[in-house]
Scaffold this motif. Structure first.
Motif, mmCIF file in Angstrom:
data_model
loop_
_atom_site.group_PDB
_atom_site.id
_atom_site.type_symbol
_atom_site.label_atom_id
_atom_site.label_comp_id
_atom_site.label_asym_id
_atom_site.label_seq_id
_atom_site.Cartn_x
_atom_site.Cartn_y
_atom_site.Cartn_z
ATOM 1 N N CYS A 1 0.842 -1.202 0.000
ATOM 2 C CA CYS A 1 0.000 0.000 0.000
ATOM 3 C C CYS A 1 0.871 1.244 0.000
ATOM 4 N N ASP A 2 0.477 2.251 -0.747
ATOM 5 C CA ASP A 2 1.174 3.538 -0.799
ATOM 6 C C ASP A 2 0.133 4.635 -0.616
ATOM 7 N N VAL A 3 0.217 5.375 0.472
ATOM 8 C CA VAL A 3 -0.778 6.432 0.738
ATOM 9 C C VAL A 3 -0.269 7.807 0.320
ATOM 10 N N LEU A 4 0.925 7.871 -0.264
ATOM 11 C CA LEU A 4 1.491 9.153 -0.680
ATOM 12 C C LEU A 4 1.138 9.433 -2.134
#
Length: 402
Positions: A18-21
């Protein structure tokens, strides 16, 4: 059971990753900080600075359900400055208040007295009834500012009549809508309550502002109470956290209830570090915040705009109807400025990251709206009559007519 192949595990890992940026996250954050400096919706919108983050990242790495050293030091410090025996770090002010009440209230039936405007009564989702099974007794202050013993005494429920729920707690709030409760009244309520065996709790979410404005020590402000909830994420600017203080047996039981409520946290050192930084570096900024709020009020009054609740600390409530303007017009006008301002109604909250220019721009907008209304033929005598009600709610949301 067959073992995973390296290829399958790589696929599984890719699904879970997961990448929230965002691709422009650094630039987005710069814009967000600018928005925060021009937002008057709450003091909870402040964000950690680079300096706060740098300090907090050095905090200890324990598990707070077991022992987290930096968090334990924070709890002990807040307990010490408030004159209490022990403290408990909690994720929110609502949880802190509700756990305090639940810890004090042991055997129903019972009732809790609050100001009718209190956060505990109005803004905690009915938690006192849900968690503690307590009856709430909300009282409207006769002076339209703060509760006095004269307000409270007739509403205390006592005796053994099976029809009633005896009063076990008086829960005060300071500040209330940004206004300061006079210490003499606090002391009188506490003395009389304790003489009748009634427990005193303080929702001190913004008690730091009272200390900064009056010069009273935190111990003086908290001495009249058996338990106090002190928020760290509002005026002080920490990202999360509240400390509940009281006697050692009280906090021991409250810690048990924190686990029961689902509030047991793990690596809280970073959060404790942010809170410690806020106490050290952000508390001294509060007088500036109060000055900005008073500047805001003076500017509005100079334009003939009504004040529903004055700027005694960090917030005020205003009424634009004396110049023929409605809240929705202000909110939409502020959103359309070259550098937008975020509003949501009558409440204007200033904080440690508020831009002084945002205040001047807001006052400029109000001046423009007043001039536009006057040019369209609006006159002060056109203002709608004020409604007289038993309870005057200063919270007014901006709603555009449909």
């Amino acid at each position: 059971m067959p073992s995973l192949t390296d290829v399958r595990f790589a696929e599984l890992s890719q699904e879970i990753a997961c990448d929230v940026l965002s691709k422009t996250q650094d630039d987005d954050n710069i814009l967000m900080i600018q928005d925060i400096s021009r937002g008057f919706i709450s003091d909870t919108i402040t964000v950690p600075t680079k300096e706060m983050n740098a300090y907090a990242l050095r905090a200890s790495l324990g598990d707070d359900v077991f022992i987290e050293p930096s968090t334990a030091l924070l709890e002990a410090h807040v307990a010490k400055i408030t004159g209490k025996e022990a403290g408990l770090f909690l994720p929110s002010g609502t949880m802190s208040n509700q756990i305090a009440l639940r810890t004090h209230l042991q055997q129903p039936p019972y009732s809790v007295i609050t100001d009718a405007r209190a956060h505990i009564y109005r803004m905690e989702a009915g938690g006192t009834a849900f968690h503690s099974g307590a009856n709430g007794i909300p009282i409207i202050p006769a002076n339209d500012h703060h509760l006095t013993w004269e307000d409270i005494e007739p509403r205390i429920v006592s005796g053994t009549d099976v029809h009633v729920a005896p009063t076990r707690i008086i829960a005060l709030e300071n500040t209330m809508n940004g206004t300061i409760m006079p210490q003499d009244d606090v002391l009188e309520i506490s003395k009389n309550a304790h003489s009748q065996g009634i427990i005193m709790h303080l929702d001190g979410a913004r008690i730091w502002h009272v200390a900064a404005e009056t010069g009273l020590s935190m111990k003086e402000l908290c001495d009249p109470f058996d338990s106090v909830s002190l928020c760290l994420s509002k005026g002080l600017g920490a990202p999360i956290g509240t400390v509940l203080v009281g006697t050692t047996p009280f906090i021991t039981k409250a810690r048990w209830f924190r686990k029961l409520f689902g509030g047991g946290m793990r690596q809280t050192g970073y959060m404790a570090g942010c809170a410690a930084y806020a106490l050290t570096h952000n508390f001294p900024l509060l007088p500036r915040v109060h000055a900005l709020a008073k500047r805001m009020q003076q500017g509005l009054e100079d334009l003939g705009i009504g004040i529903l609740s004055p700027a005694e600390t960090c917030m005020l409530f205003y009424d634009p109807s004396p110049i023929g303007v409605e809240y929705w017009e202000v909110v939409e006008g502020a959103a359309q400025l070259p550098e937008p301002i975020k509003l949501n109604g009558s409440r204007l909250v200033l904080h440690i990251q508020t831009s002084p220019q945002a205040i001047e721009d807001f006052l400029g907008l109000m001046r423009t709206l007043k001039e536009e209304k006057a040019a369209a033929g609006w006159k002060p005598e056109n203002a709608p009559p004020k409604k007289t009600t038993l309870f005057r709610d200063v919270y007014v949301k901006a709603v555009r007519p449909t």
